[in-house]
Each structure stands twice: as structure tokens, then as C-alpha cells.
Scaffold this active site. Sequence first.
Site, PDB file in Angstrom:
ATOM      1  N   GLY A  11      52.248  44.879  35.530  1.00 52.07           N
ATOM      2  CA  GLY A  11      51.874  44.995  34.118  1.00 52.07           C
ATOM      3  C   GLY A  11      51.156  46.320  33.942  1.00 52.07           C
ATOM      4  O   GLY A  11      50.110  46.540  34.561  1.00 52.07           O
ATOM      5  N   ALA A  12      51.759  47.209  33.152  1.00 49.73           N
ATOM      6  CA  ALA A  12      51.179  48.555  32.981  1.00 49.73           C
ATOM      7  C   ALA A  12      50.615  48.725  31.572  1.00 49.73           C
ATOM      8  O   ALA A  12      50.611  49.820  31.021  1.00 49.73           O
ATOM      9  CB  ALA A  12      52.251  49.619  33.262  1.00 49.73           C
ATOM     10  N   GLY A  13      50.158  47.618  30.996  1.00 43.86           N
ATOM     11  CA  GLY A  13      49.618  47.669  29.633  1.00 43.86           C
ATOM     12  C   GLY A  13      48.166  48.119  29.633  1.00 43.86           C
ATOM     13  O   GLY A  13      47.766  48.978  30.437  1.00 43.86           O
ATOM     14  N   ARG A  86      46.248  37.906  23.672  1.00 46.19           N
ATOM     15  CA  ARG A  86      46.021  37.183  22.413  1.00 46.19           C
ATOM     16  C   ARG A  86      46.008  38.120  21.213  1.00 46.19           C
ATOM     17  O   ARG A  86      45.660  39.292  21.333  1.00 46.19           O
ATOM     18  CB  ARG A  86      44.636  36.515  22.464  1.00 46.19           C
ATOM     19  CG  ARG A  86      44.616  35.296  23.313  1.00 46.19           C
ATOM     20  CD  ARG A  86      43.356  34.517  23.033  1.00 46.19           C
ATOM     21  NE  ARG A  86      42.184  35.030  23.733  1.00 46.19           N
ATOM     22  CZ  ARG A  86      40.947  34.602  23.499  1.00 46.19           C
ATOM     23  NH1 ARG A  86      40.726  33.694  22.569  1.00 46.19           N
ATOM     24  NH2 ARG A  86      39.935  35.080  24.190  1.00 46.19           N
ATOM     25  N   ASN A  99      53.894  33.244  28.672  1.00 44.28           N
ATOM     26  CA  ASN A  99      53.433  33.838  29.929  1.00 44.28           C
ATOM     27  C   ASN A  99      53.859  33.051  31.167  1.00 44.28           C
ATOM     28  O   ASN A  99      53.980  33.620  32.256  1.00 44.28           O
ATOM     29  CB  ASN A  99      51.914  34.025  29.890  1.00 44.28           C
ATOM     30  CG  ASN A  99      51.531  35.204  29.011  1.00 44.28           C
ATOM     31  OD1 ASN A  99      52.405  35.935  28.532  1.00 44.28           O
ATOM     32  ND2 ASN A  99      50.246  35.406  28.782  1.00 44.28           N
ATOM     33  N   ILE A 122      45.247  37.834  36.439  1.00 47.91           N
ATOM     34  CA  ILE A 122      44.404  38.032  35.244  1.00 47.91           C
ATOM     35  C   ILE A 122      45.060  37.412  34.012  1.00 47.91           C
ATOM     36  O   ILE A 122      44.390  36.996  33.075  1.00 47.91           O
ATOM     37  CB  ILE A 122      44.146  39.542  35.002  1.00 47.91           C
ATOM     38  CG1 ILE A 122      43.454  40.201  36.202  1.00 47.91           C
ATOM     39  CG2 ILE A 122      43.303  39.749  33.746  1.00 47.91           C
ATOM     40  CD1 ILE A 122      43.085  41.676  35.998  1.00 47.91           C
ATOM     41  N   SER A 123      46.389  37.299  34.030  1.00 48.53           N
ATOM     42  CA  SER A 123      47.128  36.833  32.846  1.00 48.53           C
ATOM     43  C   SER A 123      46.635  35.467  32.377  1.00 48.53           C
ATOM     44  O   SER A 123      46.285  34.600  33.183  1.00 48.53           O
ATOM     45  CB  SER A 123      48.626  36.732  33.177  1.00 48.53           C
ATOM     46  OG  SER A 123      49.094  37.952  33.695  1.00 48.53           O
ATOM     47  N   ARG A 155      29.603  39.228  30.740  1.00 47.88           N
ATOM     48  CA  ARG A 155      29.343  39.166  29.284  1.00 47.88           C
ATOM     49  C   ARG A 155      27.989  38.508  29.030  1.00 47.88           C
ATOM     50  O   ARG A 155      27.177  38.993  28.250  1.00 47.88           O
ATOM     51  CB  ARG A 155      30.462  38.369  28.597  1.00 47.88           C
ATOM     52  CG  ARG A 155      31.735  39.174  28.516  1.00 47.88           C
ATOM     53  CD  ARG A 155      32.891  38.403  27.886  1.00 47.88           C
ATOM     54  NE  ARG A 155      33.996  39.316  27.645  1.00 47.88           N
ATOM     55  CZ  ARG A 155      35.278  38.958  27.618  1.00 47.88           C
ATOM     56  NH1 ARG A 155      35.620  37.697  27.807  1.00 47.88           N
ATOM     57  NH2 ARG A 155      36.210  39.850  27.395  1.00 47.88           N
ATOM     58  N   HIS A 179      38.705  29.165  32.233  1.00 46.63           N
ATOM     59  CA  HIS A 179      38.507  30.365  31.416  1.00 46.63           C
ATOM     60  C   HIS A 179      38.921  30.051  29.984  1.00 46.63           C
ATOM     61  O   HIS A 179      40.016  30.370  29.551  1.00 46.63           O
ATOM     62  CB  HIS A 179      39.351  31.504  31.992  1.00 46.63           C
ATOM     63  CG  HIS A 179      39.126  32.809  31.304  1.00 46.63           C
ATOM     64  ND1 HIS A 179      37.880  33.333  31.071  1.00 46.63           N
ATOM     65  CD2 HIS A 179      40.004  33.718  30.797  1.00 46.63           C
ATOM     66  CE1 HIS A 179      38.003  34.501  30.465  1.00 46.63           C
ATOM     67  NE2 HIS A 179      39.275  34.747  30.274  1.00 46.63           N
TER      68      HIS A 179
HETATM   69  N1  LIG Z   1      41.402  36.673  32.882  1.00 42.84           N
HETATM   70  C1  LIG Z   1      40.727  37.325  31.956  1.00 42.84           C
HETATM   71  O1  LIG Z   1      39.499  37.289  31.940  1.00 42.84           O
HETATM   72  C2  LIG Z   1      41.461  38.159  30.926  1.00 42.84           C
HETATM   73  C3  LIG Z   1      40.771  39.076  30.116  1.00 42.84           C
HETATM   74  C4  LIG Z   1      41.502  39.824  29.186  1.00 42.84           C
HETATM   75  C5  LIG Z   1      42.890  39.667  29.084  1.00 42.84           C
HETATM   76  N2  LIG Z   1      43.517  38.766  29.876  1.00 42.84           N
HETATM   77  C6  LIG Z   1      44.982  38.576  29.831  1.00 42.84           C
HETATM   78  O2  LIG Z   1      45.608  39.611  30.601  1.00 42.84           O
HETATM   79  C7  LIG Z   1      46.970  39.766  30.167  1.00 42.84           C
HETATM   80  C8  LIG Z   1      47.293  41.250  29.970  1.00 42.84           C
HETATM   81  O3  LIG Z   1      46.506  41.809  28.943  1.00 42.84           O
HETATM   82  P1  LIG Z   1      46.764  43.328  28.454  1.00 42.84           P
HETATM   83  O4  LIG Z   1      45.756  43.594  27.398  1.00 42.84           O
HETATM   84  O5  LIG Z   1      46.873  44.234  29.617  1.00 42.84           O
HETATM   85  O6  LIG Z   1      48.221  43.157  27.768  1.00 42.84           O
HETATM   86  P2  LIG Z   1      49.302  44.307  27.489  1.00 42.84           P
HETATM   87  O7  LIG Z   1      50.275  43.744  26.511  1.00 42.84           O
HETATM   88  O8  LIG Z   1      48.635  45.586  27.153  1.00 42.84           O
HETATM   89  O9  LIG Z   1      50.037  44.475  28.905  1.00 42.84           O
HETATM   90  C9  LIG Z   1      50.812  43.481  29.479  1.00 42.84           C
HETATM   91  C10 LIG Z   1      52.008  44.156  30.129  1.00 42.84           C
HETATM   92  O10 LIG Z   1      52.740  43.166  30.852  1.00 42.84           O
HETATM   93  C11 LIG Z   1      54.079  43.611  30.829  1.00 42.84           C
HETATM   94  N3  LIG Z   1      55.018  42.581  31.254  1.00 42.84           N
HETATM   95  C12 LIG Z   1      55.633  41.616  30.524  1.00 42.84           C
HETATM   96  N4  LIG Z   1      56.482  40.909  31.297  1.00 42.84           N
HETATM   97  C13 LIG Z   1      56.398  41.415  32.546  1.00 42.84           C
HETATM   98  C14 LIG Z   1      57.036  41.123  33.776  1.00 42.84           C
HETATM   99  N5  LIG Z   1      57.911  40.130  33.893  1.00 42.84           N
HETATM  100  N6  LIG Z   1      56.717  41.866  34.853  1.00 42.84           N
HETATM  101  C15 LIG Z   1      55.816  42.858  34.752  1.00 42.84           C
HETATM  102  N7  LIG Z   1      55.185  43.205  33.611  1.00 42.84           N
HETATM  103  C16 LIG Z   1      55.474  42.490  32.517  1.00 42.84           C
HETATM  104  C17 LIG Z   1      54.295  44.049  29.380  1.00 42.84           C
HETATM  105  O11 LIG Z   1      55.443  44.850  29.233  1.00 42.84           O
HETATM  106  C18 LIG Z   1      52.979  44.791  29.120  1.00 42.84           C
HETATM  107  O12 LIG Z   1      53.112  46.180  29.375  1.00 42.84           O
HETATM  108  C19 LIG Z   1      47.091  38.908  28.892  1.00 42.84           C
HETATM  109  O13 LIG Z   1      47.711  37.676  29.215  1.00 42.84           O
HETATM  110  C20 LIG Z   1      45.628  38.677  28.480  1.00 42.84           C
HETATM  111  O14 LIG Z   1      45.462  37.501  27.716  1.00 42.84           O
HETATM  112  C21 LIG Z   1      42.840  38.014  30.783  1.00 42.84           C
END
Ligand SMILES: NC(=O)c1ccc[n+]([C@@H]2O[C@H](COP(=O)([O-])OP(=O)(O)OC[C@H]3O[C@@H](n4cnc5c(N)ncnc54)[C@H](O)[C@@H]3O)[C@@H](O)[C@H]2O)c1
Length: 312
Positions: A11-13, A86, A99, A122-123, A155, A179
Site C-alpha cells: 500500500g503506497a497511499g 474511512r 478491505n 495497519i488496515s 493519542r 481498535h
Molecule cells: N490501525 C490503525 O491504527 C490505523 C490508523 C489509520 C488508518 N488505518 C487504516 O490504514 C489503511 C490505509 O490508510 P491510508 O490512509 O494509507 O489509505 P490510502 O487510500 O491512502 O492508501 C491505501 C493504498 O492501498 C492500496 N491498495 C488497495 N488494494 C491493494 C492491494 N490489493 N495490494 C496493495 N495495495 C493495495 C491503494 O491503492 C492505496 O494506494 C486504511 O484501511 C485505514 O483505515 C489504520
Amino acid sequence: MPRRNKIALIGAGNIGGELAALAARTNLGDVVLFDIPDKEGLAKGKALDLEQNGSILGYDSKIIGTSNWDDCAGADVVIITAGVPRKPGMSRDDLLSINLKIIRNVAENVKTKCKDAFVICISNPLDAMVYELKKVSGLPKERVVGMAGVLDSARMQLFLARELGVSVGDVQAMVLGGHGDTMVPVLNYCTVNGVPLRQLISKEKLDAIVARTAGGGGEIVKLMGTSAYYAPASAAIAMARSYLRDQKRLVPAAAYCEGEYGYKDLYIGVPVVIGARGVEKIVHIELSAEEKAMLDKSAAAVRELLDAAAKL
Ligand SMILES: NC(=O)c1ccc[n+]([C@@H]2O[C@H](COP(=O)([O-])OP(=O)(O)OC[C@H]3O[C@@H](n4cnc5c(N)ncnc54)[C@H](O)[C@@H]3O)[C@@H](O)[C@H]2O)c1
């Protein structure tokens, strides 16, 4: 001959990019930034930008962007943010069906390409995603962990430090449980350099901070239209470092329970020690009757989510 650690970020977001930046800046190792083929340009672009950043900041990490799982092969650590975050008004659980499919695909690839890695999920919804990841990948429980407690505790530490007018570095808080809205701050273990919190703050103020902590993620989603990424990335990097450097840090994290705290076949936030063997132990701490009841409630909420996931 010593070799550099390899860190695969799935995931490179938003979080993925920040994870790559932190891993490079703190010389944790070389980084593979992976995303789906549609987002390969994003992954490659971020990787190049971050490598160029090393010329200025003075780090040598190699960073590549890719949509090919072969490039992740042999990673020492895998950190998973694949999925969707979200949007305002959504709960973490609303992300389950989207997811879950993504995590199943990621887990299959982890199983074949990264079977020796320490895997941090993390997802969201976190506890259900990390459970699925372990189930599908077949990796041992010691090497599949979920990041939530370090962030939720951070936090709470910040809110307490601001309220008390003390350095955030002097505040220790521990948040256990799932969580989500049912997370459990264990107040008997929250101190300011050893001074029990309850001696320093009124019950009303503490209750307000506990409530703000539970809604801490949502507060940011409402402001930004997407979820937090700086602190979540730092929290996961702290866990990765504890593994790679065998620091044996005691942190709250979603770990696989097989009887601990009375839970079986469940991932939930508990205190763990992370060292070179991964989750080396789940630490048992005394909980008040009220805290245990809250943790049970949280475990029931996670179980409900797992039941829903099993039907999808
Ligand atoms: N655990 C925690 O405390 C916590 C905190 C914040 C966010 N999150 C979660 O982390 C996740 C990512 O958040 P973000 O802000 O980076 O989202 P984001 O949308 O910026 O990045 C997610 C990336 O995942 C990629 N992706 C989708 N399907 C994929 C696959 N099959 N293989 C590889 N990559 C794939 C997407 O193309 C996207 O670039 C979300 O589910 C969010 O809810 C968890």
C-alpha cells in the site's frame, strides 16, 4: 556479511508513503513500496522522490516502487496498509467487506513471497484484518501483529500532556482492546513519570480525555476527509524497529490470544513484548473488575466482526 534489512510496504497511499519516509530517515533498511498496477506510478514516484530526499537528508536507503510481488520477496518486515481508509461518517467496521477481499489477496502473496517476515497489519477494521491475515497466510502467531494500541496510547498521552501542562515524553498511557469505540484505556497503568494519573487530574477531565481518545481517529477523519497517517506510520515503525533491533519493547498491540486474558482464537489489543522472535510474549497485567468487563465487551465486538467476516 551483514546485509541491510528489507522492508516491504504493501500500500503506497498516505500511510505507506510516510512509512517509507520514516524507514529511510531512521536507516531502518531498504524499502519496497508496493501498490496495485493502477497505482504503480504513484508507488514509483513516491520512491523516487524519497530517494532524492536522501541526497539532502543524508540517508542511503534504496527505495523502489512496484506492483510486482516478486520485488517484495525475502522481506524482513512487511507492513500492510492496503485497502481503503474511512471517510467522514464511516466507522472502521464499515470497511470490512472491501478491505477483507484486499487482505485475503495480500495474505496469499505474503504466504508465497514473504513467509519469513515479521508482518504488521495497519488496515482497518484492524482486529478482523490481522486475524484474516494470519489465517490465510498461515504464518505463526508470533510474526503477525496488528498496530493500534501504540497509536491509541499516543493519542491519549498527548491529550493528557496538554491538559496537565507537562511534557508528552513524561506521560505513559496504555490502551488495550479492539481498535474501535470499545477500546480500553487502563487507567491504573497511566502515569506521569510514575505518578498515578488519578492524583493529578479530576474524574470529569479524565473521562473527557478517555472519550476523546476513543474517538481520536474519527476526529481526524472529520477534519481531513480521510484517516490519520503521520502517527499511524510512526507507531508501526516503532514496532518494526523493536523487532529488527531486538529491543524487546513492551507495547500494546493486537496479538493472537490462545487463552490469554480468557480469549481464544482472537486478535485483540494486549500488552506484548516485541523482539527478534516477533511477539515474544503476551504480558499478563492485573485489570480492575471494571477494566476486565470493558475488555470483555471489546472482545465481544471483535468476535462479532469476525463472525461477519466469516460470512463474506
Ligand atoms: N490501525 C490503525 O491504527 C490505523 C490508523 C489509520 C488508518 N488505518 C487504516 O490504514 C489503511 C490505509 O490508510 P491510508 O490512509 O494509507 O489509505 P490510502 O487510500 O491512502 O492508501 C491505501 C493504498 O492501498 C492500496 N491498495 C488497495 N488494494 C491493494 C492491494 N490489493 N495490494 C496493495 N495495495 C493495495 C491503494 O491503492 C492505496 O494506494 C486504511 O484501511 C485505514 O483505515 C489504520
